[in-house]
Motif scaffolding. Sequence first.
Motif, PDB file in Angstrom:
ATOM      1  N   GLY A   4     -71.940  47.959  22.337  1.00  0.00           N
ATOM      2  CA  GLY A   4     -72.047  48.098  20.719  1.00  0.00           C
ATOM      3  C   GLY A   4     -70.713  49.256  21.064  1.00  0.00           C
ATOM      4  O   GLY A   4     -69.746  49.383  21.377  1.00  0.00           O
ATOM      5  N   ARG A   5     -71.020  49.484  19.664  1.00  0.00           N
ATOM      6  CA  ARG A   5     -69.678  50.365  19.098  1.00  0.00           C
ATOM      7  C   ARG A   5     -69.694  51.749  19.122  1.00  0.00           C
ATOM      8  O   ARG A   5     -71.238  52.419  19.260  1.00  0.00           O
ATOM      9  CB  ARG A   5     -70.047  50.266  17.599  1.00  0.00           C
ATOM     10  N   LEU A   6     -68.762  52.537  18.780  1.00  0.00           N
ATOM     11  CA  LEU A   6     -68.596  53.287  19.206  1.00  0.00           C
ATOM     12  C   LEU A   6     -68.754  54.790  17.904  1.00  0.00           C
ATOM     13  O   LEU A   6     -68.841  54.598  17.249  1.00  0.00           O
ATOM     14  CB  LEU A   6     -66.736  53.716  19.193  1.00  0.00           C
ATOM     15  N   THR A   7     -69.801  55.843  18.633  1.00  0.00           N
ATOM     16  CA  THR A   7     -70.474  56.250  17.798  1.00  0.00           C
ATOM     17  C   THR A   7     -70.375  58.227  17.483  1.00  0.00           C
ATOM     18  O   THR A   7     -70.188  58.595  16.514  1.00  0.00           O
ATOM     19  CB  THR A   7     -72.149  56.150  17.471  1.00  0.00           C
ATOM     20  N   GLU A   8     -69.739  58.267  18.598  1.00  0.00           N
ATOM     21  CA  GLU A   8     -69.507  59.296  18.903  1.00  0.00           C
ATOM     22  C   GLU A   8     -68.577  60.355  17.804  1.00  0.00           C
ATOM     23  O   GLU A   8     -67.275  59.651  18.223  1.00  0.00           O
ATOM     24  CB  GLU A   8     -69.372  59.949  20.209  1.00  0.00           C
ATOM     25  N   TYR A   9     -68.274  61.464  17.759  1.00  0.00           N
ATOM     26  CA  TYR A   9     -67.367  61.808  16.857  1.00  0.00           C
ATOM     27  C   TYR A   9     -66.745  62.347  17.688  1.00  0.00           C
ATOM     28  O   TYR A   9     -67.326  63.312  18.101  1.00  0.00           O
ATOM     29  CB  TYR A   9     -67.897  62.744  15.943  1.00  0.00           C
ATOM     30  N   THR A  10     -65.233  62.640  17.535  1.00  0.00           N
ATOM     31  CA  THR A  10     -63.900  63.091  17.708  1.00  0.00           C
ATOM     32  C   THR A  10     -63.234  63.745  17.410  1.00  0.00           C
ATOM     33  O   THR A  10     -62.602  62.879  16.183  1.00  0.00           O
ATOM     34  CB  THR A  10     -63.309  62.310  19.815  1.00  0.00           C
ATOM     35  N   PRO A  11     -62.224  64.727  17.130  1.00  0.00           N
ATOM     36  CA  PRO A  11     -61.453  65.156  16.173  1.00  0.00           C
ATOM     37  C   PRO A  11     -60.041  64.003  16.228  1.00  0.00           C
ATOM     38  O   PRO A  11     -59.963  63.947  15.921  1.00  0.00           O
ATOM     39  CB  PRO A  11     -61.026  66.433  16.883  1.00  0.00           C
ATOM     40  N   GLU A  12     -59.884  63.780  17.677  1.00  0.00           N
ATOM     41  CA  GLU A  12     -58.815  62.614  17.825  1.00  0.00           C
ATOM     42  C   GLU A  12     -59.159  61.584  16.980  1.00  0.00           C
ATOM     43  O   GLU A  12     -58.961  60.962  16.025  1.00  0.00           O
ATOM     44  CB  GLU A  12     -58.190  62.166  19.506  1.00  0.00           C
ATOM     45  N   LEU A  13     -60.262  61.179  16.850  1.00  0.00           N
ATOM     46  CA  LEU A  13     -60.797  59.432  16.367  1.00  0.00           C
ATOM     47  C   LEU A  13     -60.761  59.884  14.819  1.00  0.00           C
ATOM     48  O   LEU A  13     -60.176  58.760  13.917  1.00  0.00           O
ATOM     49  CB  LEU A  13     -62.364  59.421  16.641  1.00  0.00           C
ATOM     50  N   ALA A  14     -61.140  61.304  14.108  1.00  0.00           N
ATOM     51  CA  ALA A  14     -61.620  61.399  13.140  1.00  0.00           C
ATOM     52  C   ALA A  14     -59.917  61.892  12.465  1.00  0.00           C
ATOM     53  O   ALA A  14     -59.133  60.889  11.411  1.00  0.00           O
ATOM     54  CB  ALA A  14     -62.170  62.620  13.443  1.00  0.00           C
ATOM     55  N   GLN A  15     -59.050  61.820  13.137  1.00  0.00           N
ATOM     56  CA  GLN A  15     -57.378  62.196  12.968  1.00  0.00           C
ATOM     57  C   GLN A  15     -56.910  60.773  12.891  1.00  0.00           C
ATOM     58  O   GLN A  15     -56.377  60.522  11.484  1.00  0.00           O
ATOM     59  CB  GLN A  15     -56.537  63.039  14.018  1.00  0.00           C
ATOM     60  N   GLU A  16     -57.083  60.076  14.002  1.00  0.00           N
ATOM     61  CA  GLU A  16     -56.476  58.650  13.868  1.00  0.00           C
ATOM     62  C   GLU A  16     -57.063  57.836  12.509  1.00  0.00           C
ATOM     63  O   GLU A  16     -56.085  56.955  11.862  1.00  0.00           O
ATOM     64  CB  GLU A  16     -57.087  57.667  15.185  1.00  0.00           C
ATOM     65  N   ILE A  17     -58.365  58.077  11.853  1.00  0.00           N
ATOM     66  CA  ILE A  17     -59.021  57.295  11.013  1.00  0.00           C
ATOM     67  C   ILE A  17     -58.712  58.240   9.392  1.00  0.00           C
ATOM     68  O   ILE A  17     -57.987  57.304   8.530  1.00  0.00           O
ATOM     69  CB  ILE A  17     -60.472  57.395  10.564  1.00  0.00           C
ATOM     70  N   CYS A  18     -57.793  59.295   9.852  1.00  0.00           N
ATOM     71  CA  CYS A  18     -57.098  60.126   8.009  1.00  0.00           C
ATOM     72  C   CYS A  18     -55.886  59.565   8.204  1.00  0.00           C
ATOM     73  O   CYS A  18     -55.512  59.254   7.077  1.00  0.00           O
ATOM     74  CB  CYS A  18     -57.437  61.245   8.505  1.00  0.00           C
ATOM     75  N   GLU A  19     -54.686  59.547   9.454  1.00  0.00           N
ATOM     76  CA  GLU A  19     -53.796  59.424   8.822  1.00  0.00           C
ATOM     77  C   GLU A  19     -54.699  58.025   8.871  1.00  0.00           C
ATOM     78  O   GLU A  19     -52.923  57.160   8.119  1.00  0.00           O
ATOM     79  CB  GLU A  19     -53.494  59.433  10.788  1.00  0.00           C
ATOM     80  N   ARG A  20     -54.562  57.051   8.988  1.00  0.00           N
ATOM     81  CA  ARG A  20     -54.153  55.766   8.995  1.00  0.00           C
ATOM     82  C   ARG A  20     -55.287  55.212   7.544  1.00  0.00           C
ATOM     83  O   ARG A  20     -54.039  54.346   6.650  1.00  0.00           O
ATOM     84  CB  ARG A  20     -55.098  54.781   9.824  1.00  0.00           C
ATOM     85  N   LEU A  21     -55.995  55.850   6.876  1.00  0.00           N
ATOM     86  CA  LEU A  21     -56.308  55.801   5.650  1.00  0.00           C
ATOM     87  C   LEU A  21     -55.111  56.296   4.608  1.00  0.00           C
ATOM     88  O   LEU A  21     -54.748  55.770   3.708  1.00  0.00           O
ATOM     89  CB  LEU A  21     -57.693  56.543   5.036  1.00  0.00           C
ATOM     90  N   ALA A  22     -54.639  57.505   4.673  1.00  0.00           N
ATOM     91  CA  ALA A  22     -53.321  58.209   3.889  1.00  0.00           C
ATOM     92  C   ALA A  22     -52.410  57.254   4.030  1.00  0.00           C
ATOM     93  O   ALA A  22     -51.077  56.966   3.262  1.00  0.00           O
ATOM     94  CB  ALA A  22     -53.189  59.229   4.816  1.00  0.00           C
ATOM     95  N   ALA A  23     -51.895  55.919   5.206  1.00  0.00           N
ATOM     96  CA  ALA A  23     -51.315  55.319   5.488  1.00  0.00           C
ATOM     97  C   ALA A  23     -51.540  54.016   4.254  1.00  0.00           C
ATOM     98  O   ALA A  23     -50.402  52.927   3.896  1.00  0.00           O
ATOM     99  CB  ALA A  23     -51.005  54.745   6.763  1.00  0.00           C
ATOM    100  N   GLY A  24     -52.857  54.078   3.592  1.00  0.00           N
ATOM    101  CA  GLY A  24     -52.910  52.823   2.813  1.00  0.00           C
ATOM    102  C   GLY A  24     -54.394  52.125   3.466  1.00  0.00           C
ATOM    103  O   GLY A  24     -54.221  50.838   2.988  1.00  0.00           O
ATOM    104  N   GLU A  25     -54.352  51.902   5.280  1.00  0.00           N
ATOM    105  CA  GLU A  25     -55.155  51.249   5.076  1.00  0.00           C
ATOM    106  C   GLU A  25     -56.536  51.037   5.320  1.00  0.00           C
ATOM    107  O   GLU A  25     -56.704  52.053   4.567  1.00  0.00           O
ATOM    108  CB  GLU A  25     -55.597  51.065   6.567  1.00  0.00           C
ATOM    109  N   SER A  26     -57.228  50.396   4.643  1.00  0.00           N
ATOM    110  CA  SER A  26     -58.711  50.437   4.240  1.00  0.00           C
ATOM    111  C   SER A  26     -59.938  50.374   5.167  1.00  0.00           C
ATOM    112  O   SER A  26     -59.466  50.568   6.776  1.00  0.00           O
ATOM    113  CB  SER A  26     -59.181  49.214   3.859  1.00  0.00           C
ATOM    114  N   LEU A  27     -60.493  50.961   4.783  1.00  0.00           N
ATOM    115  CA  LEU A  27     -61.915  51.498   5.727  1.00  0.00           C
ATOM    116  C   LEU A  27     -62.024  50.472   6.314  1.00  0.00           C
ATOM    117  O   LEU A  27     -62.557  50.746   8.186  1.00  0.00           O
ATOM    118  CB  LEU A  27     -63.286  52.884   5.476  1.00  0.00           C
ATOM    119  N   ARG A  28     -62.323  49.457   5.877  1.00  0.00           N
ATOM    120  CA  ARG A  28     -63.459  48.286   6.655  1.00  0.00           C
ATOM    121  C   ARG A  28     -61.893  48.019   7.824  1.00  0.00           C
ATOM    122  O   ARG A  28     -62.532  47.592   8.853  1.00  0.00           O
ATOM    123  CB  ARG A  28     -62.840  47.270   5.420  1.00  0.00           C
TER     124      ARG A  28
END
Length: 131
Positions: A4-28
């Motif tokens: 199954g998919r990863l569902t646990e929140y971690t600060p590191e994962l949140a940081q990676e998602i935000c960095e990639r969004l800010a760099a222009g990648e879509s959430l999808r």
Amino acid sequence: MPPGRLTEYTPELAQEICERLAAGESLRKICAPDEMPAASTVCLWTLENRDGFAERYTRARQLQAELLADELFEIADDSTADYNHTRIRVDTRKWYLSKVLSKVYGDKTVLTGADGGPIVFAAKSILEESK
């Protein structure tokens, strides 16, 4: 790791998602690999504001939009690209920016009166004009 998919929140994962969004990648795109949480999970983290995630996510989205604004000039200046494709790319980004950063990129014109107050209309009566 359990299936199954990863569902646990971690600060590191949140940081990676935000960095990639800010760099222009879509959430999808970010959430497409199985080792990443589903986009709906990230949206849930935002709604629940896990560990202050909502503010970081919002800021990352704003930076993403600013990056799209910068990209407009590159797209428009590319003389080798197909005109219709270029127009669609530019128009799509302009529309998006006018919605998500409307205070900066919106078309809305606000009229105000003296010192930013309401506009006051004064009408003369017919009697006053005849004097």
